[in-house]
Design a protein around this motif. Structure first.
Motif, PDB file in Angstrom:
ATOM      1  N   LYS A 128      17.317  -7.829  -6.453  1.00 42.64           N
ATOM      2  CA  LYS A 128      17.884  -6.871  -5.496  1.00 42.64           C
ATOM      3  C   LYS A 128      16.777  -6.230  -4.669  1.00 42.64           C
ATOM      4  N   ARG A 129      17.180  -5.454  -3.715  1.00 43.51           N
ATOM      5  CA  ARG A 129      16.222  -4.821  -2.829  1.00 43.51           C
ATOM      6  C   ARG A 129      15.279  -3.909  -3.615  1.00 43.51           C
ATOM      7  N   GLY A 130      13.997  -3.966  -3.285  1.00 40.95           N
ATOM      8  CA  GLY A 130      13.032  -3.084  -3.936  1.00 40.95           C
ATOM      9  C   GLY A 130      12.400  -2.154  -2.922  1.00 40.95           C
ATOM     10  N   LEU A 131      11.495  -1.311  -3.411  1.00 41.52           N
ATOM     11  CA  LEU A 131      10.790  -0.387  -2.520  1.00 41.52           C
ATOM     12  C   LEU A 131       9.350  -0.850  -2.377  1.00 41.52           C
ATOM     13  N   ARG A 132       8.837  -0.836  -1.118  1.00 39.15           N
ATOM     14  CA  ARG A 132       7.462  -1.279  -0.912  1.00 39.15           C
ATOM     15  C   ARG A 132       6.457  -0.412  -1.666  1.00 39.15           C
ATOM     16  N   TYR A 133       6.795   0.846  -1.885  1.00 40.75           N
ATOM     17  CA  TYR A 133       5.860   1.766  -2.537  1.00 40.75           C
ATOM     18  C   TYR A 133       5.658   1.466  -4.020  1.00 40.75           C
ATOM     19  N   HIS A 134       6.654   0.750  -4.597  1.00 38.47           N
ATOM     20  CA  HIS A 134       6.569   0.431  -6.031  1.00 38.47           C
ATOM     21  C   HIS A 134       5.322  -0.345  -6.390  1.00 38.47           C
ATOM     22  N   HIS A 135       4.866  -1.202  -5.459  1.00 37.25           N
ATOM     23  CA  HIS A 135       3.741  -2.087  -5.773  1.00 37.25           C
ATOM     24  C   HIS A 135       2.467  -1.315  -6.098  1.00 37.25           C
ATOM     25  N   LYS A 329       2.585  -4.071   5.269  1.00 40.29           N
ATOM     26  CA  LYS A 329       2.198  -4.825   4.068  1.00 40.29           C
ATOM     27  C   LYS A 329       0.697  -5.085   3.983  1.00 40.29           C
ATOM     28  N   MET A 330       0.028  -5.203   5.150  1.00 41.12           N
ATOM     29  CA  MET A 330      -1.414  -5.453   5.123  1.00 41.12           C
ATOM     30  C   MET A 330      -2.141  -4.255   4.509  1.00 41.12           C
ATOM     31  N   THR A 331      -1.712  -3.059   4.928  1.00 40.25           N
ATOM     32  CA  THR A 331      -2.314  -1.842   4.402  1.00 40.25           C
ATOM     33  C   THR A 331      -2.055  -1.722   2.904  1.00 40.25           C
ATOM     34  N   LEU A 332      -0.810  -1.971   2.555  1.00 36.87           N
ATOM     35  CA  LEU A 332      -0.425  -1.837   1.154  1.00 36.87           C
ATOM     36  C   LEU A 332      -1.221  -2.793   0.267  1.00 36.87           C
TER      37      LEU A 332
END
Ligand SMILES: *Cc1c(COP(=O)(O)O)cnc(C)c1O
Length: 467
Positions: A128-135, A329-332
């Motif tokens: 399911k959909r996730g959050l980018r911040y979780h990584h 995503k590059m920053t993350l």
């Protein structure tokens, strides 16, 4: 011959635009870049030649030199505007030169993320959909001791989002000694007003007591904001309460204590001779929300981290503004990979260029300077020497503090360029070299040189002087 006459003669030797356009080499350029473009370049080069004649720098005009100048200028015009430069200033977090360099050790991972699809917002296990911040949450919590964390575009955004969420239409108490301005456009008073809050200044520039904060508390107070004076120092007759005391006071009033740390330092650098700066972990332990930069001192990409109490971070995550401030995503990926090194501080000091350049041994700098000087020694038109000097960390961090370094001083011999001209030529070539110009010498601080820079500097100086 009179000066004026020489100039008149040289002016007559300048080729006509139409004649130049008929030259084979120029025809080739026109075929590649279009007539309009090349005509512009020709006019620019002829202007430059007229300037040089007027200032007495040019003693002959010959066609093949003019064509070469047009060629070079056209080549430079075709380069991307944003491109790599050599930082010979010794300023590590140079705001104009891109602040932190990412670690070469994360290059492969960054390539994978940038050029592939990824699970950026997809929870693979749950389908399911996730959050980018979780990584990045777990890693940030592990390293800082925070309960939860969030990443946004830069630290200015982190502070704004925090205030916008937690203290809209309320008063924010700040010490008069901490009304900081960072790099022109981030000013604490304005950021508070922009976030919809009202600034409540307390204390004086040099001294603010716990009592001052206490006296300012009303039912209108939304938060106590502590700002790290990262880019200036107040010394002498000074006082401010401990962060822990401020936090206790805030809690008694039922409001959060927000701590804008600005520079993200996870490792104590005082054992490398630097002044003691507050660590992120310490700030997190004594504040409800801490904001810090992802690149300034931390050595990752431009980003802002908000770390602290889960309940507050949860509220910040619900703020609609987050969408506008979210990281790409590059920053993350770059931040996550950089933070990964901090799990072992020795590894971080070795792998993160910002930390390497701050802590590098002065004997190694001396050796590097001697290597550069000896590489330049065979070039005829310059005199080269090494001297001890100082570098600055930059980016507004460690204000007033200077790191010992070795400088390479380059003085053009008479009959060649002046130092001012040499500085400009190095700066405006295909591979720009940014130097310091001090006491009529071009100075390179080797602290910020990277692999291969010595060869490039040598090649450029050869090109300029061995012609
Ligand atoms: C650097 C700094 C900021 C701004 O951070 P950016 O990442 O440049 O947006 C804000 N507050 C403090 C105390 C800082 O040192």
């Amino acid at each position: 011959m009179e000066n004026k006459e020489v100039q008149r003669k040289l002016f007559r030797e300048i080729p006509a635009v139409n004649d130049l356009m008929q030259e084979k080499a120029i025809q080739q350029l026109i075929a590649q870049n279009g007539e309009h473009e090349i005509k512009k370049v020709i006019h620019q080069v002829l202007d430059e030649i007229r300037q040089q004649i007027l200032s007495g720098k040019l003693t002959a005009v010959n066609l093949s030199n003019v064509i070469e100048m047009i060629n070079t200028q056209s080549h430079l015009d075709n380069l991307p505007s944003l491109r790599p430069v050599i930082n010979g200033t010794g300023v590590i977090l140079h705001t104009n030169l891109g602040r932190s360099l990412l670690s070469p050790a994360i290059e492969e991972y960054l390539n994978q993320i940038m050029f592939s699809y990824s699970n950026l917002e997809y929870n693979l296990a749950a389908k399911k959909r996730g959050l980018r911040y979780h990584h990045i949450e777990k890693l940030l919590c592990e390293l800082t001791g925070a309960e939860d964390a969030l990443v946004v575009n830069n630290n200015a955004a982190a502070v704004m989002l925090t205030l916008d969420t937690l203290v809209p239409h309320k008063e924010v108490i700040v010490s008069r000694g901490e009304l900081v301005e960072i790099g022109g456009s981030f000013r604490v008073p304005e950021i508070i007003t922009k976030g919809g809050g009202t600034l409540r200044e307390v204390g004086t520039t040099n001294k603010t007591h716990l009592q001052d904060y206490q006296a300012a508390l009303t039912d209108q107070t939304g938060a106590i904001l502590k700002v790290h004076t990262s880019n200036y120092r107040i010394i002498g007759f000074t006082e401010k309460p401990d962060p822990a005391e401020l936090q206790e006071l805030a809690h008694q009033a039922g409001i959060p204590m927000i701590n804008d740390l600005g520079s993200g330092l996870l490792i104590d650098l005082s054992k490398y001779g630097l002044p003691r700066e507050p660590l992120i972990q310490e700030a997190v332990a004594t504040s409800d929300i801490v904001t810090f930069s992802g690149d300034k001192l931390l050595g990752g990409p431009q980003a802002g981290v908000i770390a602290g109490k889960r309940e507050l971070i949860e509220q910040i995550k619900q703020n609609q503004l987050l969408r506008a401030l979210r990281v790409d995503k590059m920053t993350l990926a770059a931040l996550a990979a950089t933070l990964q090194f901090y799990r072992d501080p020795a590894e971080a000091l070795k792998k993160i260029p910002t930390l390497q350049m701050i802590t590098i041994d002065s004997e190694r700098l001396k050796q590097r300077a001697e290597d550069l000087a000896s590489s330049l020694s065979a070039i005829n038109g310059i005199q080269v020497a090494t001297v001890s000097g100082t570098s600055q960390v930059g980016g507004g961090s460690y204000p007033g503090y200077f790191l010992p370094t070795t400088l390479v001083c380059i003085s053009p011999r008479s009959g060649y360029y002046s130092s001012t001209e040499l500085e400009r030529l190095l700066r405006t070539g295909e591979f720009p070299i940014i130097t310091r110009l001090e006491q009529d010498k071009v100075i390179i601080d080797v602290r910020t040189l990277q692999n291969g820079d010595i060869q490039q500097i040598t090649a450029r100086l050869r090109e300029l002087f061995d012609k």
